[in-house]
Design a protein around this motif. Structure first.
Motif, PDB file in Angstrom:
ATOM      1  N   GLU A 104       0.824  -1.215   0.000  1.00 32.04           N
ATOM      2  CA  GLU A 104       0.000   0.000   0.000  1.00 32.04           C
ATOM      3  C   GLU A 104       0.852   1.256   0.000  1.00 32.04           C
ATOM      4  OE1 GLU A 104      -2.593  -0.586   3.309  1.00 32.04           O
ATOM      5  OE2 GLU A 104      -4.066  -1.742   2.130  1.00 32.04           O
ATOM      6  N   ARG A 108       0.738   4.281  -2.813  1.00 36.97           N
ATOM      7  CA  ARG A 108       0.541   5.698  -2.473  1.00 36.97           C
ATOM      8  C   ARG A 108       1.650   6.558  -3.061  1.00 36.97           C
ATOM      9  NH1 ARG A 108      -0.671   3.550   2.646  1.00 36.97           N
ATOM     10  NH2 ARG A 108       1.302   4.299   3.535  1.00 36.97           N
ATOM     11  N   ARG A 149      -4.194  -1.006  -8.170  1.00 37.44           N
ATOM     12  CA  ARG A 149      -4.866  -1.689  -7.062  1.00 37.44           C
ATOM     13  C   ARG A 149      -4.515  -3.173  -7.103  1.00 37.44           C
ATOM     14  NH1 ARG A 149      -9.862  -4.076  -8.724  1.00 37.44           N
ATOM     15  NH2 ARG A 149     -10.390  -3.614 -10.895  1.00 37.44           N
ATOM     16  N   SER A 150      -4.704  -3.839  -5.978  1.00 39.45           N
ATOM     17  CA  SER A 150      -4.343  -5.256  -5.863  1.00 39.45           C
ATOM     18  C   SER A 150      -5.320  -6.140  -6.599  1.00 39.45           C
ATOM     19  CB  SER A 150      -4.321  -5.672  -4.388  1.00 39.45           C
ATOM     20  OG  SER A 150      -3.345  -4.960  -3.673  1.00 39.45           O
TER      21      SER A 150
END
Length: 271
Positions: A104, A108, A149-150
């Motif tokens: 994460e 960011r 995103r994952s």
């Protein structure tokens, strides 16, 4: 008789991966992990290269087990972050080594980076330290780009946000993250898979085992294949002194790879 080799890691997924590749290539080896030997303090990964840190871990494993010892150091190198997290990949968000927090934080840090500049590389170095002090390293890379995103749950670390360049699109023409691939698909192209397949012929040769045909490589065919590792971080006497029956390794091995990694191309589809 089956010979034993230590993979100096407590990561069960890495241990499973190595055992799977060895089994696939019919090598008569038993791979044990750190949980199978007497515990010892985690070595400090103080180097700024993957080669240096992999050797630190392999040396400690050999010292405490007496077995031929393998260890890897791997990480994600993001072009837009100047090659970081690199050797800090597992601790990017702090010493807790939490995969989700590390992932994460990277997202960011590059959230304003456009798709065409989100190239990255996974890099892995496997180190082999033999009980007589000889050292070898091999290096594998997997190029790709990062998503925003994952996606996927099969991998670990940064796999859910990394899209390898070298893959076959799915039935819908979509490229997948490493975490969406099967184990076999990932092993075939992964940085660690490449580094492992490059080190196994060396390990087989050093143990006097026949090298499976599928693992035979010409010198120089893979980055780092069949070359001795960098010089020890510490003077040889400071680490081999702990092994009374083992002499010093020879000095003058290959130098660590220079800083920086090559940029990848841009894959045509973003998951």
């Amino acid at each position: 008789m089956t010979q034993r080799v230590l993979l100096a890691t407590g990561n069960t997924k890495k241990l499973t991966e190595l055992r799977r590749i060895i089994a696939d290539n019919d090598l008569d080896l038993e791979v044990v992990g750190l949980r199978d030997i007497d515990p010892y303090p985690d070595p400090v990964e103080s180097e700024w290269t993957f080669e240096g840190n992999a050797l630190i871990k392999a040396r400690e494993g050999m010292i405490h087990s007496g077995l031929p010892s393998l260890a890897d150091d791997s990480g994600l190198c993001v072009d837009a972050l100047g090659g970081m997290p690199g050797v800090r990949s597992s601790r990017w968000n702090g010493p807790e080594q939490e995969d989700i927090a590390n992932l994460e934080l990277v997202l960011r840090q590059i959230e304003d980076v456009p798709r065409g500049r989100r190239q990255a590389q996974f890099v892995a170095v496997m180190a082999l330290v033999m009980p007589d002090g000889r050292e070898f390293t091999t290096r594998g890379e997997m190029t790709g780009h990062l998503t925003n995103r994952s996606k996927g749950s099969r991998g670990f670390g940064y796999d859910p946000i990394f899209v390898p360049d070298e893959q076959v699109p799915d039935a819908d023409g979509r490229l997948r993250t490493s975490a969406e691939m099967t184990a076999d698909e990932k092993d075939a192209i992964s940085h660690r898979g490449r580094a492992v397949r490059a080190i196994l012929p060396i390990l087989a040769r050093e143990l006097g085992l026949p090298v499976p045909e599928g693992l035979r490589v010409e010198p120089g065919a893979l980055p780092g294949a069949d070359r001795e590792g960098p010089e020890p971080t510490l003077p040889a006497s400071e680490w081999t002194a702990q092994i009374p029956v083992i002499g010093r390794p020879e000095q003058g091995g290959a130098k660590p790879a220079p800083p920086g990694v090559p940029s990848s191309g841009v894959t045509p589809l973003e998951p």
